[in-house]
Design a protein around this motif. Structure first.
Motif, PDB file in Angstrom:
ATOM      1  N   CYS A 106      19.296  27.476  28.313  1.00  4.44           N
ATOM      2  CA  CYS A 106      18.451  28.385  28.149  1.00  4.44           C
ATOM      3  C   CYS A 106      17.407  28.438  29.347  1.00  4.44           C
ATOM      4  O   CYS A 106      16.695  27.059  29.658  1.00  4.44           O
ATOM      5  N   ILE A 107      17.488  29.066  30.218  1.00  9.78           N
ATOM      6  CA  ILE A 107      16.489  29.241  31.295  1.00  9.78           C
ATOM      7  C   ILE A 107      15.131  28.538  31.304  1.00  9.78           C
ATOM      8  O   ILE A 107      14.295  27.594  31.846  1.00  9.78           O
ATOM      9  N   PHE A 108      14.550  28.995  29.927  1.00 10.20           N
ATOM     10  CA  PHE A 108      13.006  29.144  29.736  1.00 10.20           C
ATOM     11  C   PHE A 108      13.036  27.075  29.356  1.00 10.20           C
ATOM     12  O   PHE A 108      12.237  26.401  29.391  1.00 10.20           O
ATOM     13  N   CYS A 109      13.924  26.419  28.442  1.00  7.42           N
ATOM     14  CA  CYS A 109      14.207  25.434  27.563  1.00  7.42           C
ATOM     15  C   CYS A 109      14.486  24.724  29.848  1.00  7.42           C
ATOM     16  O   CYS A 109      13.886  23.242  29.740  1.00  7.42           O
ATOM     17  N   LYS A 110      15.071  25.094  30.649  1.00  5.59           N
ATOM     18  CA  LYS A 110      15.689  24.457  32.236  1.00  5.59           C
ATOM     19  C   LYS A 110      13.775  24.166  32.503  1.00  5.59           C
ATOM     20  O   LYS A 110      13.485  23.478  33.363  1.00  5.59           O
ATOM     21  N   ILE A 111      12.975  25.294  32.211  1.00  3.31           N
ATOM     22  CA  ILE A 111      11.692  25.701  32.656  1.00  3.31           C
ATOM     23  C   ILE A 111      10.982  24.493  32.010  1.00  3.31           C
ATOM     24  O   ILE A 111      10.119  22.979  32.563  1.00  3.31           O
ATOM     25  N   VAL A 112      10.927  24.139  31.136  1.00  7.17           N
ATOM     26  CA  VAL A 112      10.287  23.474  29.796  1.00  7.17           C
ATOM     27  C   VAL A 112      10.599  22.168  30.612  1.00  7.17           C
ATOM     28  O   VAL A 112       9.440  21.010  30.636  1.00  7.17           O
ATOM     29  N   ALA A 113      11.618  21.345  30.344  1.00 10.99           N
ATOM     30  CA  ALA A 113      12.310  20.288  31.237  1.00 10.99           C
ATOM     31  C   ALA A 113      11.958  19.940  32.126  1.00 10.99           C
ATOM     32  O   ALA A 113      13.051  18.573  33.416  1.00 10.99           O
ATOM     33  N   GLY A 114      11.523  21.111  33.524  1.00  7.70           N
ATOM     34  CA  GLY A 114      11.490  20.555  34.852  1.00  7.70           C
ATOM     35  C   GLY A 114      12.370  21.206  35.394  1.00  7.70           C
ATOM     36  O   GLY A 114      12.169  20.912  36.664  1.00  7.70           O
ATOM     37  N   ALA A 115      13.326  21.736  35.004  1.00  3.55           N
ATOM     38  CA  ALA A 115      14.876  21.492  35.787  1.00  3.55           C
ATOM     39  C   ALA A 115      14.607  23.014  36.329  1.00  3.55           C
ATOM     40  O   ALA A 115      15.592  22.248  37.468  1.00  3.55           O
ATOM     41  N   THR A 167      11.653  42.061  21.969  1.00  4.20           N
ATOM     42  CA  THR A 167      12.479  41.488  21.372  1.00  4.20           C
ATOM     43  C   THR A 167      13.903  41.958  20.303  1.00  4.20           C
ATOM     44  O   THR A 167      14.181  43.308  19.959  1.00  4.20           O
ATOM     45  N   GLY A 168      14.857  41.434  21.269  1.00  6.69           N
ATOM     46  CA  GLY A 168      16.522  41.735  20.677  1.00  6.69           C
ATOM     47  C   GLY A 168      16.791  42.964  21.662  1.00  6.69           C
ATOM     48  O   GLY A 168      16.172  43.362  22.471  1.00  6.69           O
ATOM     49  N   ARG A 169      17.783  43.250  21.170  1.00  4.93           N
ATOM     50  CA  ARG A 169      18.409  44.771  22.193  1.00  4.93           C
ATOM     51  C   ARG A 169      17.771  45.756  22.017  1.00  4.93           C
ATOM     52  O   ARG A 169      17.105  45.915  23.082  1.00  4.93           O
ATOM     53  N   ILE A 170      17.057  46.358  20.918  1.00  5.76           N
ATOM     54  CA  ILE A 170      16.487  47.155  20.795  1.00  5.76           C
ATOM     55  C   ILE A 170      14.724  47.034  21.640  1.00  5.76           C
ATOM     56  O   ILE A 170      14.023  48.173  22.231  1.00  5.76           O
ATOM     57  N   GLY A 171      13.970  45.884  21.780  1.00  7.48           N
ATOM     58  CA  GLY A 171      12.707  45.177  22.289  1.00  7.48           C
ATOM     59  C   GLY A 171      13.157  45.424  24.262  1.00  7.48           C
ATOM     60  O   GLY A 171      12.853  44.803  24.985  1.00  7.48           O
ATOM     61  N   ARG A 172      14.357  45.321  24.100  1.00  8.28           N
ATOM     62  CA  ARG A 172      14.540  45.525  25.820  1.00  8.28           C
ATOM     63  C   ARG A 172      14.010  43.840  26.166  1.00  8.28           C
ATOM     64  O   ARG A 172      14.219  43.320  27.675  1.00  8.28           O
ATOM     65  N   GLN A 173      15.011  43.040  25.433  1.00  7.55           N
ATOM     66  CA  GLN A 173      14.894  40.841  25.462  1.00  7.55           C
ATOM     67  C   GLN A 173      15.913  41.012  26.712  1.00  7.55           C
ATOM     68  O   GLN A 173      16.734  40.961  26.267  1.00  7.55           O
ATOM     69  N   ASP A 174      15.074  40.101  27.905  1.00  7.37           N
ATOM     70  CA  ASP A 174      15.849  40.274  28.392  1.00  7.37           C
ATOM     71  C   ASP A 174      16.640  38.380  28.201  1.00  7.37           C
ATOM     72  O   ASP A 174      17.324  37.223  28.615  1.00  7.37           O
ATOM     73  N   VAL A 175      15.916  37.581  28.006  1.00  6.17           N
ATOM     74  CA  VAL A 175      15.739  36.071  28.395  1.00  6.17           C
ATOM     75  C   VAL A 175      15.205  35.819  26.386  1.00  6.17           C
ATOM     76  O   VAL A 175      14.566  35.622  26.388  1.00  6.17           O
TER      77      VAL A 175
END
Ligand code: AMP
Ligand code: ZN
Length: 119
Positions: free
Chosen positions: A7-16, A90-98
């Motif tokens: 997960c890209i945002f988990c990597k941001i949280v971890a500082g990676a 949120t989700g497919r209908i909500g056009r969530q990318d991340v």
């Protein structure tokens, strides 16, 4: 802290992965969107990995409340002094990318279009 390795945002949280930080505490992080849609455009995320608003549980109710309670102050500090829009795709209908729950804080353009164009 619950993290998901791909997960890209988990990597941001971890500082990676680097981010331009707006705010951080034990449970949440706010950082500027890499592809801003307005002069003020940042995101607030839980540090725990939660896929989306569709799958969030009561376990995260308190931190979600704290995020909403902080949004106004952070938005003003970033220059959105006359209002802003919060968006949670949120989700497919909500056009969530991340798929790591995030709240967009978008302060412009002035005026923002209405929420959804109506024919
Ligand atoms: P959404 O369509 O709501 O899932 O939006 C995902 C948002 O994440 C988009 O506005 C992207 O510009 C933003 N984004 C993707 N990768 C990064 C990153 N590494 N740093 C900051 N924002 C990002
Ligand atoms: Zn994540």
């Amino acid at each position: 802290m619950v993290a998901k390795s791909d997960c890209i945002f988990c990597k941001i949280v971890a500082g990676a992965i680097p981010s331009r930080k707006v705010y951080e505490d034990d449970d949440m992080l706010a950082f500027h969107d890499i592809n801003p849609l307005a002069p003020v455009h940042f995101m607030m995320i839980l540090k725990d990995h939660v896929d989306s608003l569709a799958t969030v549980t009561d376990a995260h109710a308190a931190v979600l409340g704290r995020m909403m309670a902080k949004a106004g102050r952070l938005a003003r500090e970033q220059g959105a002094t006359d209002g802003f829009r919060t968006i949670v795709n949120t989700g497919r209908i909500g056009r969530q990318d991340v798929y790591h729950l995030h709240i967009h804080i978008i302060g412009g353009p002035d005026p923002l279009p209405r929420m959804i164009a109506k024919d």
